[in-house]
Design an enzyme around this catalytic site. Structure first.
Site, PDB file in Angstrom:
ATOM      1  N   HIS A 173       0.521  -0.734   0.554  1.00  0.00           N
ATOM      2  CA  HIS A 173       0.026  -0.024  -0.252  1.00  0.00           C
ATOM      3  C   HIS A 173       1.013   1.426  -0.097  1.00  0.00           C
ATOM      4  CE1 HIS A 173      -3.470   2.218  -0.035  1.00  0.00           C
ATOM      5  NE2 HIS A 173      -3.933   1.520   1.169  1.00  0.00           N
ATOM      6  N   ASP A 393     -11.894  -9.602 -15.966  1.00  0.00           N
ATOM      7  CA  ASP A 393     -12.107 -10.981 -16.334  1.00  0.00           C
ATOM      8  C   ASP A 393     -11.160 -11.230 -17.300  1.00  0.00           C
ATOM      9  OD1 ASP A 393     -12.994 -13.413 -18.340  1.00  0.00           O
ATOM     10  OD2 ASP A 393     -14.898 -12.385 -18.800  1.00  0.00           O
TER      11      ASP A 393
END
Length: 450
Positions: A173, A393
């Site tokens: 992060h 996807d």
């Protein structure tokens, strides 16, 4: 006598997870040596934990080819890392002690673990309540971003389930925020689905957003210096997803906009309406005294707020936490417009000047926050329903479910995701103390049950 809330503690199951392989993936082409200074927007997150995401994909019946899926993912990863090479690097420091991302072709790259847990199916793992077994599906639980000096900045675990694949990702992060995380995931999916290159290349020069060189004397504590048995035990928390349908979201938004403020301010957005709905009902569930303070925190994307504005593809952290506070009694006794107005004003006030002042203040006296320093009796939002997480996807369908791991979660932490059903539906992933969660689950006004 009022009905008692009985909490039945279910025995935690085990996944019987077996690690079957570990490898590292590097960019397909040689890139050479690259260095990129971490800037003021990145540095406060060094003491946060790796950001964890978990996506589930259905396998195709008896023909489920886990090995084929893994190969496709790793091949695509090596291609997409040519553009996102920072994720294949490490955190380092220059001679003056300024933190940076370093990449060289001889570095290990991204860590990829392959595992099997074939006794359990996707349906068992996508229930509303998070269980400890989900932790086994995501790497780097409890690992600080500062450890990116010695570990990969991205670790991925691909687990074969009874009827599909679990993809657990841990992102450092200090190197990227949510917008950059999902840009990377979308780009990786594009490549795996056959695109010759990614649609949107990452904008890699962080110093365009802020070029102050901040020297930090920060290093990991030696194992012997780390807290031992004297450390306070971590509080027991519950994590649960509440699904708000499109009609529920519309109802929340129309309710808060029923009596528009007389000062001519804009109508409340979906985010502001939903945020005040959650803030008020969580505050109620916590049984706070009227005089107790409660803080609402949101991590705001500053890409379009800084001057000059940065592109959407800016790769790094370009967020800041903003806070608004009020007394619990005031928040609850007034209609929801009060909370929504406080949130709206805090967000709108956070312009280029406010961002610059915050940065200057931090640079003059750097403070490394921990993830849970978000305020007293806090409700904190750390993700956005704008992230198109259900469009990721890789060539084997859209995810069945998307959620975050246990890192950086504390009492009152919220991740918002678009609902899988699409439209304006939103999933609220909420972490609370068990007693407050139990009361919230009984709150029909919160759940919008008719």
């Amino acid at each position: 006598m009022a009905d008692e809330v009985v909490v039945v503690k279910k025995e935690e199951e085990s996944l019987n997870l077996k690690i079957i392989g570990k490898s590292h993936v590097k960019p397909e082409k040689k890139i050479g040596k690259k260095e990129c200074q971490l800037v003021t927007f990145d540095l406060p997150y060094l003491a946060f934990y790796y950001n964890q995401k978990l996506l589930f994909y259905k396998g195709d019946g008896d023909d489920f080819d886990f090995e084929g899926m893994v190969k496709k993912l790793k091949d695509g990863l090596s291609k997409v890392l040519e553009e996102f090479h920072q994720l294949a690097g490490k955190i380092g420091k220059d001679d003056e002690g300024v933190f940076r991302v370093e990449y060289d072709d001889d570095m290990q790259g991204v860590e990829v673990t392959e595992a099997v847990a074939e006794d359990i199916g996707i349906a068992d793992l996508t229930v509303a309540e998070s269980t400890k077994i989900l932790k086994e599906l995501i790497p780097y639980s409890g690992v600080l971003n500062l450890e990116g000096m010695h570990r990969p900045l991205l670790a991925i675990q691909l687990t074969k389930l009874k009827d599909g694949l679990a993809m657990g990702c841990a992102f450092n992060h200090a190197v990227l925020d949510g917008t950059s995380t999902w840009q990377f995931m979308s780009s990786w999916a594009e490549i795996c689905s056959g695109a010759p290159s990614t649609t949107a290349l990452p904008f890699l020069d962080r110093t365009k957003s802020r070029n102050t060189r901040v020297k930090l004397d920060l290093s990991l504590p030696e194992p012997k210096d780390r807290p031992n048995g004297d450390a306070k035990p971590e509080p027991i928390l519950r994590e649960k997803i509440f699904k708000f349908s499109e009609s529920a979201i519309d109802k929340i938004k129309s309710t808060v906009n029923e009596n528009p403020p007389s000062d001519g301010s804009k109508p409340f957005s979906t985010f502001q309406a939903l945020s005040t709905h959650i803030w008020r009902h969580v505050t109620h569930a916590r049984n706070l005294k009227p005089e107790d303070y409660t803080v609402f925190t949101v991590f705001v994307d500053c890409r379009k707020r800084v001057n000059p504005p940065m592109p959407e593809e800016y790769f790094g952290n370009l967020i800041q936490a903003i806070f608004t506070v009020t007394a619990a009694g005031l928040l609850l006794v007034h209609p929801p417009q009060l909370g929504a107005s406080l949130i709206q004003k805090a967000i709108e006030a956070h312009d280029a000047k406010a961002i610059d002042e915050r940065n200057k203040e931090w640079e003059s006296a750097p403070k490394i926050f921990e993830f849970k320093d978000a305020g007293v009796n806090c409700v904190a939002v750390g993700s956005s329903p704008r992230f198109k997480v259900y469009d990721i996807d890789f060539g084997f369908g859209k995810p069945e479910n998307v959620r975050s791991g246990t890192n950086n979660k504390f009492d009152g932490m919220i991740y918002l995701y678009p609902g899988k059903s699409g439209g304006r539906s939103i999933d609220v992933e909420l972490t609370l103390e068990p007693e407050a969660m139990g009361r919230l689950e009984q709150d029909k006004e919160f759940l919008l049950e008719v």
